[in-house]
Design a protein around this motif. Structure first.
Motif, PDB file in Angstrom:
ATOM      1  N   PHE A  63      -1.838  11.365  15.535  1.00 53.33           N
ATOM      2  CA  PHE A  63      -1.809  11.588  16.981  1.00 53.33           C
ATOM      3  C   PHE A  63      -2.519  12.914  17.240  1.00 53.33           C
ATOM      4  CE2 PHE A  63       0.169  12.785  21.044  1.00 53.33           C
ATOM      5  CZ  PHE A  63       0.085  11.587  21.743  1.00 53.33           C
ATOM      6  N   PRO A  64      -3.228  13.077  18.377  1.00 54.59           N
ATOM      7  CA  PRO A  64      -3.882  14.369  18.659  1.00 54.59           C
ATOM      8  C   PRO A  64      -2.908  15.537  18.546  1.00 54.59           C
ATOM      9  CG  PRO A  64      -4.601  12.718  20.242  1.00 54.59           C
ATOM     10  CD  PRO A  64      -3.511  12.076  19.422  1.00 54.59           C
ATOM     11  N   THR A  65      -3.303  16.556  17.795  1.00 58.38           N
ATOM     12  CA  THR A  65      -2.387  17.655  17.472  1.00 58.38           C
ATOM     13  C   THR A  65      -2.634  18.926  18.275  1.00 58.38           C
ATOM     14  OG1 THR A  65      -3.849  18.336  15.670  1.00 58.38           O
ATOM     15  CG2 THR A  65      -2.055  16.824  15.126  1.00 58.38           C
ATOM     16  N   ARG A  66      -3.714  18.974  19.040  1.00 58.76           N
ATOM     17  CA  ARG A  66      -4.026  20.208  19.770  1.00 58.76           C
ATOM     18  C   ARG A  66      -3.720  20.082  21.258  1.00 58.76           C
ATOM     19  NH1 ARG A  66      -9.632  22.880  18.179  1.00 58.76           N
ATOM     20  NH2 ARG A  66      -8.587  24.510  19.364  1.00 58.76           N
ATOM     21  N   LEU A  67      -2.844  19.182  21.608  1.00 55.45           N
ATOM     22  CA  LEU A  67      -2.510  18.985  23.018  1.00 55.45           C
ATOM     23  C   LEU A  67      -1.777  20.195  23.580  1.00 55.45           C
ATOM     24  CD1 LEU A  67      -1.301  15.270  23.219  1.00 55.45           C
ATOM     25  CD2 LEU A  67      -3.508  16.203  23.884  1.00 55.45           C
ATOM     26  N   ARG A  68      -2.234  20.627  24.747  1.00 52.43           N
ATOM     27  CA  ARG A  68      -1.527  21.673  25.492  1.00 52.43           C
ATOM     28  C   ARG A  68      -0.736  21.052  26.648  1.00 52.43           C
ATOM     29  NH1 ARG A  68      -2.176  24.353  30.265  1.00 52.43           N
ATOM     30  NH2 ARG A  68      -1.212  26.424  30.357  1.00 52.43           N
ATOM     31  N   THR A  69      -1.306  19.984  27.242  1.00 48.59           N
ATOM     32  CA  THR A  69      -0.687  19.332  28.399  1.00 48.59           C
ATOM     33  C   THR A  69      -0.531  17.843  28.125  1.00 48.59           C
ATOM     34  OG1 THR A  69      -1.723  20.932  29.906  1.00 48.59           O
ATOM     35  CG2 THR A  69      -0.895  18.879  30.866  1.00 48.59           C
ATOM     36  N   MET A  70       0.654  17.309  28.392  1.00 44.75           N
ATOM     37  CA  MET A  70       0.871  15.870  28.250  1.00 44.75           C
ATOM     38  C   MET A  70       1.698  15.362  29.419  1.00 44.75           C
ATOM     39  SD  MET A  70       2.263  13.597  25.034  1.00 44.75           S
ATOM     40  CE  MET A  70       3.955  14.190  25.076  1.00 44.75           C
ATOM     41  N   CYS A  71       1.233  14.262  30.002  1.00 46.70           N
ATOM     42  CA  CYS A  71       1.933  13.630  31.112  1.00 46.70           C
ATOM     43  C   CYS A  71       2.276  12.198  30.709  1.00 46.70           C
ATOM     44  CB  CYS A  71       1.064  13.643  32.373  1.00 46.70           C
ATOM     45  SG  CYS A  71       1.767  12.739  33.772  1.00 46.70           S
ATOM     46  N   ILE A  72       3.553  11.829  30.809  1.00 49.56           N
ATOM     47  CA  ILE A  72       4.005  10.477  30.495  1.00 49.56           C
ATOM     48  C   ILE A  72       4.573   9.858  31.763  1.00 49.56           C
ATOM     49  CG2 ILE A  72       5.547   9.069  29.100  1.00 49.56           C
ATOM     50  CD1 ILE A  72       5.505  11.217  26.972  1.00 49.56           C
ATOM     51  N   CYS A  73       3.927   8.787  32.230  1.00 48.29           N
ATOM     52  CA  CYS A  73       4.415   8.058  33.397  1.00 48.29           C
ATOM     53  C   CYS A  73       5.366   6.970  32.911  1.00 48.29           C
ATOM     54  CB  CYS A  73       3.249   7.445  34.177  1.00 48.29           C
ATOM     55  SG  CYS A  73       2.046   8.661  34.762  1.00 48.29           S
ATOM     56  N   LEU A  74       6.630   7.089  33.258  1.00 50.65           N
ATOM     57  CA  LEU A  74       7.676   6.227  32.711  1.00 50.65           C
ATOM     58  C   LEU A  74       7.758   4.892  33.438  1.00 50.65           C
ATOM     59  CD1 LEU A  74      10.481   8.926  32.378  1.00 50.65           C
ATOM     60  CD2 LEU A  74       8.892   8.164  30.607  1.00 50.65           C
ATOM     61  N   SER A  75       8.284   3.927  32.732  1.00 50.46           N
ATOM     62  CA  SER A  75       8.585   2.618  33.318  1.00 50.46           C
ATOM     63  C   SER A  75      10.077   2.550  33.616  1.00 50.46           C
ATOM     64  CB  SER A  75       8.184   1.507  32.347  1.00 50.46           C
ATOM     65  OG  SER A  75       8.708   0.270  32.747  1.00 50.46           O
ATOM     66  N   GLU A  76      10.454   1.642  34.503  1.00 52.48           N
ATOM     67  CA  GLU A  76      11.870   1.497  34.830  1.00 52.48           C
ATOM     68  C   GLU A  76      12.648   0.792  33.728  1.00 52.48           C
ATOM     69  OE1 GLU A  76      11.770  -0.583  38.551  1.00 52.48           O
ATOM     70  OE2 GLU A  76      12.093   1.263  39.688  1.00 52.48           O
ATOM     71  N   VAL A  77      11.962  -0.029  32.946  1.00 50.71           N
ATOM     72  CA  VAL A  77      12.681  -0.907  32.020  1.00 50.71           C
ATOM     73  C   VAL A  77      12.233  -0.787  30.566  1.00 50.71           C
ATOM     74  CG1 VAL A  77      13.219  -2.613  33.797  1.00 50.71           C
ATOM     75  CG2 VAL A  77      11.053  -2.777  32.572  1.00 50.71           C
ATOM     76  N   ILE A  78      11.141  -0.071  30.294  1.00 48.41           N
ATOM     77  CA  ILE A  78      10.640   0.025  28.930  1.00 48.41           C
ATOM     78  C   ILE A  78      11.207   1.278  28.255  1.00 48.41           C
ATOM     79  CG2 ILE A  78       8.594   0.278  27.482  1.00 48.41           C
ATOM     80  CD1 ILE A  78       8.924  -2.453  28.703  1.00 48.41           C
ATOM     81  N   PHE A  79      11.910   1.107  27.156  1.00 46.08           N
ATOM     82  CA  PHE A  79      12.462   2.235  26.427  1.00 46.08           C
ATOM     83  C   PHE A  79      11.368   2.818  25.521  1.00 46.08           C
ATOM     84  CE2 PHE A  79      16.125  -0.177  27.708  1.00 46.08           C
ATOM     85  CZ  PHE A  79      17.058   0.798  28.030  1.00 46.08           C
ATOM     86  N   MET A  80      11.206   4.132  25.569  1.00 45.66           N
ATOM     87  CA  MET A  80      10.078   4.813  24.942  1.00 45.66           C
ATOM     88  C   MET A  80      10.347   5.287  23.520  1.00 45.66           C
ATOM     89  SD  MET A  80       7.719   4.828  27.269  1.00 45.66           S
ATOM     90  CE  MET A  80       6.664   6.042  26.528  1.00 45.66           C
ATOM     91  N   GLU A  81      11.542   5.104  23.010  1.00 45.03           N
ATOM     92  CA  GLU A  81      11.905   5.720  21.740  1.00 45.03           C
ATOM     93  C   GLU A  81      11.020   5.242  20.589  1.00 45.03           C
ATOM     94  OE1 GLU A  81      13.682   8.377  19.305  1.00 45.03           O
ATOM     95  OE2 GLU A  81      13.750   8.201  21.495  1.00 45.03           O
ATOM     96  N   GLY A  82      10.606   3.978  20.591  1.00 42.80           N
ATOM     97  CA  GLY A  82       9.747   3.486  19.522  1.00 42.80           C
ATOM     98  C   GLY A  82       8.425   4.207  19.443  1.00 42.80           C
ATOM     99  N   PHE A  83       7.918   4.645  20.575  1.00 38.86           N
ATOM    100  CA  PHE A  83       6.671   5.414  20.612  1.00 38.86           C
ATOM    101  C   PHE A  83       6.923   6.902  20.388  1.00 38.86           C
ATOM    102  CE2 PHE A  83       3.827   7.989  23.357  1.00 38.86           C
ATOM    103  CZ  PHE A  83       2.631   7.778  22.683  1.00 38.86           C
ATOM    104  N   MET A  84       7.947   7.439  21.035  1.00 43.83           N
ATOM    105  CA  MET A  84       8.183   8.881  21.005  1.00 43.83           C
ATOM    106  C   MET A  84       8.514   9.377  19.598  1.00 43.83           C
ATOM    107  SD  MET A  84       7.522   9.839  24.030  1.00 43.83           S
ATOM    108  CE  MET A  84       8.017  11.547  23.843  1.00 43.83           C
TER     109      MET A  84
END
Length: 531
Positions: free
Chosen positions: A165-186
């Motif tokens: 995954f890109p390692t030099r990120l300074r800013t990250m924006c995650i637009c969430l879904s109402e029903v999709i659980f993000m733990e598998g990605f996070m």
């Protein structure tokens, strides 16, 4: 060819000594030469410009236009493929971004078109896959900002094989879904994002229906805060499950936190404020618009020991006593948004000026604070108006053209100003607004204006046949004006036509599509922009 004048006597030049027929022939030759020169100039096209200038011109175009230009000729194709034009890319078509047909196409673009120049990338759910993220990590070492949009997703891709995954990120924006659980990605990216300084988690507030639905905690904030110890700016926008426990979680691990925004998080009641202010000593900006703050929780926080300088309490329904306690204890407030508060009365202004510190205030938003009187507003602005750079007095019936004209000499440094009354509240206005006199005052005292809104209802405005003169005066003197917002109507058309004749076509805008805000004066304004 030129005569020399000395003591009023004209001497003969060499031109005068030529015979008349030679003079005529010379003039004829000169005319032909001028015509040929003019013809050569008329044949100069954009193709004659050097590559560096063309590249600069292309940089003002959208990526869709750049792609179309690539089909013009080989030279334009080469320039269109220049990686300098692809440092910020969006693949979200609903946000005017590009649309890719397949993952293979995107993988090719990352390697061939973007490469080390890519710094900002916006990706929808369809293309957020582990091959794409692997390619970004390998080919785009300077990628520092990403938007990952899961808001329309119904199912996550499989990320079990994701190893990079890109390692030099300074800013990250995650637009969430109402029903999709993000733990598998996070859980796959926690090891790569410890350098993050700016984090946006965007909820579904704007898409929510009036009907009550079951709320799911789709992202584990408590695990996320452990993976991001260097956060300076956290924006939790419109997330229906965020409450004070999540704020405490960030405060326990992010001691470098300088800005926290929890706007439109209705479950936040302020019980975490005491812990937040005691742990995060560098916290200067706290934005809590439309949160369910409780008076006792707000008053229990140690504001007098905090470093808070920027505060948003819009539509939080806190009481007059709570506002007085809060504003008189904050040591040095420079930015305050307290709109839509019935408790913001003359007593609050009086106590703030007598017992608080107002000397550093540069921006104030009192939108729809209609319990304030004209006299209290005048006294406050006449005393502290010279420090103000931004001021919002819209939605207050007592704020008329006479009050504005009286206080304008004190607002000599104003840059952002919002006035007016919506059509729904126009019945509370006691008289008409003489807009010509207002413009004269702006031209005389507010020459630093950059953004101005006068959103009074068209029926409430009074202007004369000589309005063009007042508009011309303001246009000539307020040269920094970038945005002038008016309610749609006859006067809007007059002002718009005036500015368009002066080739300033983007200045005048309608209140239907634009709204002036003092948010531009926030210290972390650029970091708080998302989506």
């Amino acid at each position: 060819m030129f005569a020399v004048m000395e003591s009023g006597v004209r001497r003969k030049s060499m031109w005068d000594t030529l015979p008349m027929d030679l003079q005529s022939l010379s003039l004829s030759c000169m005319s032909d030469e001028v015509l040929h020169s003019s013809y050569r100039r008329s044949r100069t096209t954009i193709d004659k410009l050097p590559d560096k200038v063309l590249l600069r011109i292309f940089s003002y175009l959208s990526h869709r236009e750049i792609i179309n230009n690539a089909f013009v000729c080989k030279r334009w194709r080469t320039i269109s493929y220049n990686t300098q034009l692809w440092d910020s890319v969006s693949f979200r078509p609903d946000r005017h971004g590009l649309c890719v047909n397949s993952i293979d196409t995107l993988l090719y673009l990352i390697g061939a078109r973007f490469g080390p120049s890519l710094r900002h990338l916006e990706m929808p759910m369809d293309v957020i896959t582990h091959p794409v993220l692997h390619e970004l990590a390998a080919k785009c070492p300077n990628l520092t900002s990403m938007i990952l949009d899961f808001s329309t997703a119904m199912q996550l891709h499989d990320f079990n094989d994701m190893q990079a995954f890109p390692t030099r990120l300074r800013t990250m924006c995650i637009c969430l879904s109402e029903v999709i659980f993000m733990e598998g990605f996070m859980r796959k990216i926690y090891n790569f994002i410890n350098g993050l300084e700016v984090l946006h988690l965007v909820g579904t507030y704007e898409k929510a229906d009036e009907e009550e639905e079951e709320i799911y905690e789709v992202i584990n904030v408590h695990k996320l805060k452990s993976a991001t110890p260097n956060l300076k700016v956290v924006n939790l926008y419109g997330i229906n499950f965020v409450d004070d426990s999540h704020i405490e979680a960030f405060s326990s691990n992010c001691i470098q936190l300088e800005c926290l925004a929890v706007n439109f998080c209705a479950k936040v009641n302020g019980s975490s404020l005491k812990i937040l202010l005691s742990r995060c000593k560098k916290l200067k900006c706290l934005l809590m618009q439309q949160c369910s703050l409780q008076n006792d929780q707000v008053m229990a926080a140690e504001w007098d020991k905090s470093a808070v300088q920027e505060l948003d309490l819009t539509a939080t329904d806190i009481s007059t006593d709570c506002l007085i306690d809060l504003l008189t204890r904050i040591p040095s407030l420079r930015w305050l948004s307290a709109g839509q508060l019935d408790g913001f009365t003359d007593a609050v202004l009086r106590a703030w000026t007598e017992r608080g510190n107002v000397k550093n205030l540069i921006a104030l938003d009192l939108d729809l604070c209609d319990n304030l009187t004209e006299e209290a507003l005048y006294k406050f602005l006449a005393r502290y108006g010279s420090n103000l750079r931004g001021l919002v007095l819209s939605g207050i019936p007592q704020c008329t053209d006479s009050l504005c004209s009286n206080v304008m000499p004190a607002l000599k440094n104003i840059m952002i100003l919002r006035l007016g009354l919506s059509e729904a509240l126009s019945y509370r206005l006691m008289g008409k607004i003489h807009v010509d006199g207002l413009l004269d005052n702006f031209a005389n005292y507010a020459q630093n204006l950059e953004r101005l809104e006068m959103s009074w209802d068209p029926d409430s405005l009074r202007f004369s046949d000589k309005s063009q003169k007042a508009i011309d005066t303001m246009r000539v003197r307020c040269l920094r004006l970038k945005c002038l917002v008016l309610a749609d109507g006859k006067y809007y058309e007059i002002v718009k036509a005036n500015y368009e004749r002066a080739d300033r076509t983007t200045v005048v805008r309608t209140a239907t599509n634009c709204c002036v805000s003092i948010a531009y004066l926030l210290t972390h304004y650029k970091d708080l922009i998302f989506n």
